[in-house]
Design an enzyme around this catalytic site. Sequence first.
Site, PDB file in Angstrom:
ATOM      1  N   SER A  23     -17.532  48.751 -31.982  1.00  0.00           N
ATOM      2  CA  SER A  23     -17.488  49.104 -30.809  1.00  0.00           C
ATOM      3  C   SER A  23     -17.479  49.304 -29.372  1.00  0.00           C
ATOM      4  CB  SER A  23     -16.012  50.839 -30.372  1.00  0.00           C
ATOM      5  OG  SER A  23     -15.238  50.960 -29.849  1.00  0.00           O
ATOM      6  N   TYR A  70     -15.555  59.846 -33.176  1.00  0.00           N
ATOM      7  CA  TYR A  70     -15.883  58.366 -33.241  1.00  0.00           C
ATOM      8  C   TYR A  70     -16.899  57.605 -32.393  1.00  0.00           C
ATOM      9  CZ  TYR A  70     -13.284  53.938 -32.579  1.00  0.00           C
ATOM     10  OH  TYR A  70     -12.648  52.858 -32.658  1.00  0.00           O
TER      11      TYR A  70
HETATM   12  P1  NAD Z   1      -5.410  49.222 -36.996  1.00  0.00           P
HETATM   13  O1  NAD Z   1      -5.525  51.422 -37.751  1.00  0.00           O
HETATM   14  O2  NAD Z   1      -4.521  49.130 -36.087  1.00  0.00           O
HETATM   15  O3  NAD Z   1      -6.157  48.928 -38.949  1.00  0.00           O
HETATM   16  C1  NAD Z   1      -6.868  49.480 -39.451  1.00  0.00           C
HETATM   17  C2  NAD Z   1      -6.695  49.131 -40.658  1.00  0.00           C
HETATM   18  O4  NAD Z   1      -7.514  49.909 -41.776  1.00  0.00           O
HETATM   19  C3  NAD Z   1      -5.127  49.990 -41.010  1.00  0.00           C
HETATM   20  O5  NAD Z   1      -4.671  49.274 -42.088  1.00  0.00           O
HETATM   21  C4  NAD Z   1      -5.401  50.810 -42.105  1.00  0.00           C
HETATM   22  O6  NAD Z   1      -5.046  51.259 -43.184  1.00  0.00           O
HETATM   23  C5  NAD Z   1      -6.850  51.029 -42.717  1.00  0.00           C
HETATM   24  N1  NAD Z   1      -7.419  51.949 -42.946  1.00  0.00           N
HETATM   25  C6  NAD Z   1      -7.694  53.538 -42.511  1.00  0.00           C
HETATM   26  N2  NAD Z   1      -8.784  54.175 -42.797  1.00  0.00           N
HETATM   27  C7  NAD Z   1      -8.960  53.413 -43.936  1.00  0.00           C
HETATM   28  C8  NAD Z   1     -10.008  53.713 -45.180  1.00  0.00           C
HETATM   29  N3  NAD Z   1     -10.508  54.743 -45.548  1.00  0.00           N
HETATM   30  N4  NAD Z   1     -10.564  52.276 -46.417  1.00  0.00           N
HETATM   31  C9  NAD Z   1      -8.911  51.911 -46.170  1.00  0.00           C
HETATM   32  N5  NAD Z   1      -8.494  51.078 -45.003  1.00  0.00           N
HETATM   33  C10 NAD Z   1      -8.262  52.655 -44.178  1.00  0.00           C
HETATM   34  O7  NAD Z   1      -7.124  49.733 -36.123  1.00  0.00           O
HETATM   35  P2  NAD Z   1      -7.169  48.549 -35.648  1.00  0.00           P
HETATM   36  O8  NAD Z   1      -7.073  48.898 -33.795  1.00  0.00           O
HETATM   37  O9  NAD Z   1      -6.991  47.812 -36.094  1.00  0.00           O
HETATM   38  O10 NAD Z   1      -9.033  48.751 -35.742  1.00  0.00           O
HETATM   39  C11 NAD Z   1      -9.575  47.799 -36.884  1.00  0.00           C
HETATM   40  C12 NAD Z   1     -11.429  47.960 -36.608  1.00  0.00           C
HETATM   41  O11 NAD Z   1     -11.808  47.886 -35.143  1.00  0.00           O
HETATM   42  C13 NAD Z   1     -11.077  50.171 -36.737  1.00  0.00           C
HETATM   43  O12 NAD Z   1     -13.027  50.059 -37.208  1.00  0.00           O
HETATM   44  C14 NAD Z   1     -11.826  50.193 -34.885  1.00  0.00           C
HETATM   45  O13 NAD Z   1     -12.571  51.432 -35.015  1.00  0.00           O
HETATM   46  C15 NAD Z   1     -12.396  48.913 -34.434  1.00  0.00           C
HETATM   47  N6  NAD Z   1     -12.241  49.025 -32.684  1.00  0.00           N
HETATM   48  C16 NAD Z   1     -10.868  48.714 -32.229  1.00  0.00           C
HETATM   49  C17 NAD Z   1     -10.464  48.688 -30.918  1.00  0.00           C
HETATM   50  C18 NAD Z   1      -8.826  48.659 -30.027  1.00  0.00           C
HETATM   51  O14 NAD Z   1      -8.605  49.017 -29.276  1.00  0.00           O
HETATM   52  N7  NAD Z   1      -8.115  48.882 -31.749  1.00  0.00           N
HETATM   53  C19 NAD Z   1     -11.185  48.171 -29.955  1.00  0.00           C
HETATM   54  C20 NAD Z   1     -13.146  48.377 -31.232  1.00  0.00           C
HETATM   55  C21 NAD Z   1     -13.473  48.468 -32.263  1.00  0.00           C
END
Ligand code: NAD
Length: 272
Positions: free
Chosen positions: A145, A158
Site C-alpha cells: 500500500s 495496518y
Molecule cells: P476487499 O476487502 O475489497 O477484498 C479483500 C478480500 O480479501 C476479500 O475477498 C476478503 O474476503 C479477503 N480476505 C480477508 N481476510 C482474509 C483472510 N484471512 N484470508 C483470505 N482472504 C481474506 O479489499 P481490497 O481493497 O480489494 O484490498 C486488497 C488488498 O489491497 C489488501 O491487501 C489491501 O490492504 C490492499 N490495498 C487496498 C487499497 C484500497 O484502497 N482498496 C489500497 C492499498 C492497498
Amino acid sequence: MAEFNDKVAIVTGGALGMGSITAYEFAKSGASVVVADIDSSAGEQRVARMRDNGLSALFLQTDVSVAADCERAVASAVAEFGGVDVLFNNAGIQPPDSYLNVEDTSEETWDKITGVNLKGHFLMSKYAIPEMRKRGGGMIINNASVQGLQSQPLVPAYAASKGGALSLTRQMALDYAPERIRVLAICPGTIDTEMVRTVASQEGGDIDQTLVRYGAGHPIGRIGQGEDIAALVLFLASDAASFMTGSHVVIDGGLMALGAWAGGAGGSGTDG
Ligand code: NAD
C-alpha cells in the site's frame, strides 16, 4: 490474449475487490486460477462466474493467516492444475474499528491485522516457493500500500503490516533470484473496492460522493479501479517484466508525488 497459457496463478483475497478482478484477468489471459479466500460465498460466486465464461478456476476457502490453510491451498492448486507459477498475495484487512493509536490497539487487533496482511504473505510464499522451484521459476506479487511508504494517523497495525510487506518483498527477491523466482510489491493508493466503500460508509452520507472527494485528493483526480491494479499485476507477472525483482511499483494517481507542504486536496481516503 494467451500470455498466461499453461500457467497457474493463486490469488489470495480473490473473492472480492481488486483480487477478484485480477483473478478474472489472469484467467482471461489463459491462466488456471485458484481463488483462495476466507469468504466462501463470494469466492464460490466469483469462480462460478469465471467458469460460466469458459475460464479455468477453482475456489478454495483459505484463511491466509493459518498455515494449514495455506499449505492446503497450494497443494490443491498442484493437484488440480499441476503446479504454481504465480502467487498474488493480495488478501488484506483494515477493520473499521482499528483506527486507534498504539495504546488503544488491542493485542488481538494487532495480531489479526498483521496475521492476514503480513504473515499471510509469508505463509503463502513459504508453501508456493517449492512448487515454483519445480517449474524452474515463478512470480510473487505482494499487495502492500502507499501506507507502507508514507503515514496517516491512527493505523499502527495496518501501516506496520504494509511496511513489513515491502521488506519481505526485498528479502524474498534476494533469496530466490538465483532460482528465477521474482518477487515484487505494489503500492496502491485508494482503489474502489468493498474495503474502501466500508471505510467511506463510516463517514455517513452518500458513499459515491465520498469516493469522488477521495479522488479529488489524488493528483489525477479520481480514485483507482480494480482494473488498474489487474493490468499492473498481469504486467509484473509477465515476461515483459523479467528484469524486475525486489522493488515496488506505486499505483496511486500521483498521491505519493504530492508533498504535504504542496497544499493538495485533503481527504484522499487512503486506503483500503
Ligand atoms: P476487499 O476487502 O475489497 O477484498 C479483500 C478480500 O480479501 C476479500 O475477498 C476478503 O474476503 C479477503 N480476505 C480477508 N481476510 C482474509 C483472510 N484471512 N484470508 C483470505 N482472504 C481474506 O479489499 P481490497 O481493497 O480489494 O484490498 C486488497 C488488498 O489491497 C489488501 O491487501 C489491501 O490492504 C490492499 N490495498 C487496498 C487499497 C484500497 O484502497 N482498496 C489500497 C492499498 C492497498
